[in-house]
Design a protein around this motif. Structure first.
Motif, PDB file in Angstrom:
ATOM      1  N   VAL A 158      -6.810   9.442   0.139  1.00 52.95           N
ATOM      2  CA  VAL A 158      -8.159   8.861   0.098  1.00 52.95           C
ATOM      3  C   VAL A 158      -8.869   9.082   1.427  1.00 52.95           C
ATOM      4  N   GLN A 159      -8.137   8.948   2.526  1.00 50.56           N
ATOM      5  CA  GLN A 159      -8.730   9.194   3.840  1.00 50.56           C
ATOM      6  C   GLN A 159      -9.224  10.631   3.961  1.00 50.56           C
TER       7      GLN A 159
ATOM      8  N   HIS B 287      -3.030   6.395   0.273  1.00 54.78           N
ATOM      9  CA  HIS B 287      -3.991   5.985   1.291  1.00 54.78           C
ATOM     10  C   HIS B 287      -4.461   7.189   2.114  1.00 54.78           C
ATOM     11  N   ARG B 288      -3.526   8.051   2.493  1.00 53.67           N
ATOM     12  CA  ARG B 288      -3.884   9.226   3.287  1.00 53.67           C
ATOM     13  C   ARG B 288      -4.726  10.218   2.481  1.00 53.67           C
TER      14      ARG B 288
ATOM     15  N   MET C 137       0.836  -1.197   0.000  1.00 47.74           N
ATOM     16  CA  MET C 137       0.000   0.000   0.000  1.00 47.74           C
ATOM     17  C   MET C 137       0.872   1.249   0.000  1.00 47.74           C
TER      18      MET C 137
ATOM     19  N   GLN D 298       1.425   4.771   1.130  1.00 52.09           N
ATOM     20  CA  GLN D 298       0.880   5.502   2.266  1.00 52.09           C
ATOM     21  C   GLN D 298       0.300   6.856   1.880  1.00 52.09           C
ATOM     22  N   SER D 299       0.992   7.569   0.988  1.00 48.24           N
ATOM     23  CA  SER D 299       0.509   8.904   0.624  1.00 48.24           C
ATOM     24  C   SER D 299      -0.836   8.826  -0.096  1.00 48.24           C
TER      25      SER D 299
END
Length: 263
Positions: free
Chosen positions: A9-10, A6-7, A1, A3-4
């Motif tokens: 999207v969060q 994923h963040r 995954m 991370q950037s």
């Protein structure tokens, strides 16, 4: 995954669910990430038009470029495109609004909404996300899904939207068995007081559940003794025809896939 990603999207999810606008500090606290990191991600999303900054408050909100992305998803979603004609026909036959939904996580996403043929002003519900256990669409999907999906849904914390929402896991499991046998699911004021639903699963060419189609409307019209069975027949027939249109096997499954087990 990554991370950037994923963040990022969060951040979009928080802006979608946390209110019309959120500031950098609020987002940093919700994500558990340093403010400079959140600010850098917001600036990138803003350049791409996925978020926008309010000039007066300096807070961020969702941006306009999300609209074509969402529309592209709907336009290329096979269940939705195949359901347009069938949903209109079911609305005309039943006299009620028709929803088509797909499972996303533990919620049902409404991907198509055919308005009730006659009546008061209606609100388009495409894009609405409803906890699976509180709607007929979700229960129809869960009942006919493979064991892994069904058990994952039952293992989660059942959502409560009204006093009628089913929250007992054992009762829910038993209810899904009844839904599987009947070929349709009902909702009796479990997501909104006074509202009901009747839905059946739709299958794709592989024989797996693609989603569900169903009618929604006032509880007295849908679940009254004289109307319920007739409407259920109409919903089941429409789901069967839509499944056939998607290339599902001619004998639409009324039992679970090989290797699954009852809850």
């Amino acid at each position: 995954m990554v991370q950037s990603v994923h963040r990022a999207v969060q951040i979009l999810r928080e802006l979608a669910s946390g209110g019309p606008r959120l500031g950098v500090t609020e987002l940093a606290e919700r994500l558990g990430v340093a403010k400079p990191t959140v600010h850098a991600l917001l600036r990138t999303l803003e350049i791409e038009g996925l978020v926008g900054q309010d000039r007066d408050s300096s807070k961020y909100q969702l941006g306009p470029n999300l609209v074509p992305l969402g529309n592209a998803y709907l336009d290329t979603h096979e269940l939705r495109t195949r359901s347009l004609t069938w949903a209109d026909a079911l609305a005309n036959r039943s006299g009620e609004a028709v929803w088509v939904g797909v499972l996303t996580g533990d919620h049902v996403l409404v991907v198509h909404h055919a308005f009730r043929p006659e009546g008061a002003v209606q609100i388009l519900e495409v894009g609405a996300s409803i906890p699976w256990n509180t709607c007929a669409l979700g229960k129809a999907i869960a009942a006919s899904s493979c064991a892994d999906v069904r058990e994952r849904l039952l293992a989660g914390e059942p959502a409560v939207l009204t006093g009628a929402s089913m929250t007992d896991r054992k009762a829910l499991a038993g209810h899904l068995e009844d839904v599987l046998k009947a070929g349709y699911a009902t909702e009796d004021q479990e997501s909104a007081i006074g509202e009901a639903g009747i839905a059946s699963p739709v299958f794709d060419r592989s024989g797996e559940v693609a989603g569900a189609i169903g009618i929604v409307g006032p509880v007295e019209r849908l679940l009254g003794e004289s109307a319920r069975q007739e409407l259920a027949v109409a919903v089941r027939e429409t789901a069967r025809n839509l499944s056939r249109d998607l290339g599902a096997p001619s004998a639409t499954r009324r039992v679970r896939p090989t290797g699954s087990r009852a809850s």
